[in-house]
Structures are given as C-alpha cells and as structure tokens.
Design a protein around this motif. Structure first.
Motif, mmCIF file in Angstrom:
data_model
loop_
_atom_site.group_PDB
_atom_site.id
_atom_site.type_symbol
_atom_site.label_atom_id
_atom_site.label_comp_id
_atom_site.label_asym_id
_atom_site.label_seq_id
_atom_site.Cartn_x
_atom_site.Cartn_y
_atom_site.Cartn_z
ATOM 1 N N SER A 82 0.823 -1.209 0.000
ATOM 2 C CA SER A 82 0.000 0.000 0.000
ATOM 3 C C SER A 82 0.864 1.268 0.000
ATOM 4 O O SER A 82 0.491 2.281 -0.581
ATOM 5 C CB SER A 82 -0.936 0.022 1.217
ATOM 6 N N ILE A 83 2.014 1.209 0.668
ATOM 7 C CA ILE A 83 2.948 2.352 0.701
ATOM 8 C C ILE A 83 4.364 1.815 0.501
ATOM 9 O O ILE A 83 4.789 0.901 1.216
ATOM 10 C CB ILE A 83 2.881 3.117 2.041
ATOM 11 N N ASP A 84 5.076 2.391 -0.463
ATOM 12 C CA ASP A 84 6.434 1.921 -0.749
ATOM 13 C C ASP A 84 7.423 3.084 -0.690
ATOM 14 O O ASP A 84 7.516 3.895 -1.607
ATOM 15 C CB ASP A 84 6.480 1.260 -2.129
ATOM 16 N N LYS A 85 8.153 3.175 0.419
ATOM 17 C CA LYS A 85 9.181 4.203 0.571
ATOM 18 C C LYS A 85 10.574 3.637 0.284
ATOM 19 O O LYS A 85 11.544 4.384 0.236
ATOM 20 C CB LYS A 85 9.153 4.777 1.994
ATOM 21 N N LEU A 86 10.641 2.333 0.106
ATOM 22 C CA LEU A 86 11.923 1.680 -0.141
ATOM 23 C C LEU A 86 12.262 1.695 -1.633
ATOM 24 O O LEU A 86 13.390 1.970 -2.023
ATOM 25 C CB LEU A 86 11.877 0.240 0.375
ATOM 26 N N GLU A 87 11.257 1.372 -2.459
ATOM 27 C CA GLU A 87 11.324 1.441 -3.923
ATOM 28 C C GLU A 87 12.219 0.382 -4.574
ATOM 29 O O GLU A 87 12.162 0.194 -5.782
ATOM 30 C CB GLU A 87 11.744 2.846 -4.385
ATOM 31 N N ILE A 88 13.046 -0.301 -3.824
ATOM 32 C CA ILE A 88 13.817 -1.434 -4.352
ATOM 33 C C ILE A 88 13.818 -2.552 -3.318
ATOM 34 O O ILE A 88 13.642 -2.314 -2.124
ATOM 35 C CB ILE A 88 15.280 -1.056 -4.683
ATOM 36 N N TRP A 89 14.015 -3.781 -3.789
ATOM 37 C CA TRP A 89 14.185 -4.936 -2.912
ATOM 38 C C TRP A 89 13.020 -5.124 -1.927
ATOM 39 O O TRP A 89 13.207 -5.498 -0.770
ATOM 40 C CB TRP A 89 15.497 -4.854 -2.134
ATOM 41 N N GLN A 90 11.804 -4.866 -2.415
ATOM 42 C CA GLN A 90 10.636 -5.046 -1.546
ATOM 43 C C GLN A 90 10.450 -6.534 -1.230
ATOM 44 O O GLN A 90 10.498 -7.374 -2.136
ATOM 45 C CB GLN A 90 9.373 -4.523 -2.222
ATOM 46 N N PRO A 91 10.255 -6.870 0.028
ATOM 47 C CA PRO A 91 10.047 -8.285 0.382
ATOM 48 C C PRO A 91 8.738 -8.831 -0.193
ATOM 49 O O PRO A 91 7.781 -8.084 -0.426
ATOM 50 C CB PRO A 91 9.971 -8.247 1.914
ATOM 51 N N ASP A 92 8.710 -10.132 -0.424
ATOM 52 C CA ASP A 92 7.456 -10.834 -0.683
ATOM 53 C C ASP A 92 6.922 -11.268 0.677
ATOM 54 O O ASP A 92 7.667 -11.831 1.496
ATOM 55 C CB ASP A 92 7.694 -12.059 -1.565
ATOM 56 N N VAL A 93 5.636 -11.012 0.924
ATOM 57 C CA VAL A 93 5.094 -11.224 2.270
ATOM 58 C C VAL A 93 3.808 -12.047 2.225
ATOM 59 O O VAL A 93 2.935 -11.820 1.374
ATOM 60 C CB VAL A 93 4.814 -9.870 2.973
ATOM 61 N N TRP A 94 3.692 -12.993 3.150
ATOM 62 C CA TRP A 94 2.488 -13.808 3.312
ATOM 63 C C TRP A 94 2.105 -13.865 4.789
ATOM 64 O O TRP A 94 2.966 -13.747 5.667
ATOM 65 C CB TRP A 94 2.732 -15.240 2.837
ATOM 66 N N VAL A 95 0.805 -14.072 5.045
ATOM 67 C CA VAL A 95 0.373 -14.427 6.393
ATOM 68 C C VAL A 95 0.589 -15.930 6.507
ATOM 69 O O VAL A 95 -0.012 -16.709 5.766
ATOM 70 C CB VAL A 95 -1.106 -14.078 6.645
ATOM 71 N N SER A 96 1.471 -16.324 7.407
ATOM 72 C CA SER A 96 1.871 -17.728 7.502
ATOM 73 C C SER A 96 0.904 -18.500 8.404
ATOM 74 O O SER A 96 1.225 -18.871 9.539
ATOM 75 C CB SER A 96 3.309 -17.821 8.041
#
Length: 227
Positions: A82-96
């Motif tokens: 929803s918000i990306d301040k990193l712009e590179i190397w964004q993690p892939d995320v799941w609810v485990s």
C-alpha cells in the motif's frame, strides 16, 4: 426563598438523573459494540485457526498437485503493497497461517515421493494453535550478508502498533538468484505477533523497515481474505 431552593434541588435531581441515564445508555452502547466487534473478530480468527477436516484435506490436496499449484496458491495469498518508501528490494510477504503451512508441508512430502496425511495436518494445526501467535513470512533482500541485522517489522491496526514477539531467520542469509548482482542476498524471516491482541475483523498493516520509517514498505492485511 425556601420554595426557590426546593425548586433548584428538584431541577438538579432531574438533570443529574438525565445525565446519568445518558451516561448509562452510552456505556451500554459501548459494551454492546465491543461485544459485537469481539464476536466478529473471533469468527474470522476461528476461520483461520480452527480448520475443519475438509479444509485440512483441501490444503493437503493443493500440495499434492505439485509446484505450479503451490506457486499459484502463493501468488494469490501474497500481500499487496500500500505504501512503498523503499522502492527497491521489496520483500514478498504472506500471512503464515496453518493452512498456508500445510500446503507447503504437503508439497515438500510430495516432492520426496512421500505422503503428508490428514493426521499430520491435524497434529500441526494443534501445535500451531497452542502457540497463540500469528505469523508472517517475509522473503527479504539486501546487498550485504549482514543486511538483516537492523531490520524491523511492526503490525499496525488503527492507532495501535504491535511489536513482534520474535523475528526468526535473521541469521540465515544466503546468496540470491541474482548474486553477485544486486540484490545479492536473501533471507526468509518469520515474524510472530500475539494473536490475542489483534482484531481480526478490522484491516491491518504490516510495516517492514529496512532502515527506519524512511526506508520502509507497508502491506495491506485483510484477515477476511486470508486462508
């Protein structure tokens, strides 16, 4: 003068009674709302942690279908940014969730020509429920073997910010598929939160901080869409 004092006392009693009644009504409304919200949260929480035999069988079946089926399931469950301040190397995320883990476990057995049974799934579910936590899996990227050292993750819900119970995997950093090109390193983190504090009926945000708020990525969490 005596009549005036009596009148004032009567009026004071009336107003104080009205205020008390209004206060009681407001308190009753808050309690009713709170109970309704708790019921809604518990219902969604139960759909995640109290899986039926059929749901367990469905999760096992996905794993048995092979790699493509599991990748398709992963892609559908991956959280959106929803918000990306990193712009590179964004993690892939799941609810485990238990369902998510059972799909994975079933596939790993299938890939070894072995079988993950309903009994295995039930035992895992019982173990997970006993931990009283909600886990997130983050596939994180960096350009240094020590990039995980200062990573932080929080869960936000309205004005509440939840700190993790623990973050596992920071010490397990390996070369990425793009090594030696950036990002050269990858680490799979498992981040746990106390599930008793979360209102599962309301949306939340998972915030991954590569280096504080200024270099962060925020993910939308909708518990009604989580398996």
């Amino acid at each position: 003068m005596k009549k005036l004092l009596i009148s004032l006392l009567i009026m004071s009693t009336l107003f104080s009674g009205s205020a008390m009644a209004a206060s009681n009504t407001a308190t009753s409304y808050i309690k009713t709302t709170s109970i309704a919200e708790q019921k809604a949260s518990n219902k969604i929480k139960s759909s995640i942690f109290n899986l039926s035999d059929q749901q367990l069988k469905n999760a096992v079946a996905i794993g048995k279908k092979g790699y493509d089926a599991v990748i398709d399931f992963n892609n559908k469950q991956k959280l959106l940014i929803s918000i990306d301040k990193l712009e590179i190397w964004q993690p892939d995320v799941w609810v485990s969730t238990p369902y998510f883990n059972i799909v994975r476990s079933s596939f790993l057995k299938f890939n070894d020509y072995d079988t993950y049974t309903l009994k295995d799934a039930k035992e895992f579910l019982a173990l997970y429920k006993g931990l009283n936590r909600l886990d997130f899996e983050l596939r994180t990227y960096g350009n240094s073997v020590t990039f995980t050292k200062n990573l932080k993750v929080v869960l936000k819900q309205g004005s509440k910010v939840y700190q993790p119970k623990d973050i596992r995997g920071k010490e397990n950093v390996s070369m990425s598929g793009s090594w030696p090109e950036a990002p050269a390193y990858v680490s799979v983190l498992n981040v746990s939160f106390d599930n008793s504090k979360i209102d599962f009926s309301k949306p939340a945000e998972l915030v991954y901080m590569y280096a504080g708020k200024e270099l962060s990525v925020t993910y939308k969490v909708d518990f009604t869409k989580v398996k």
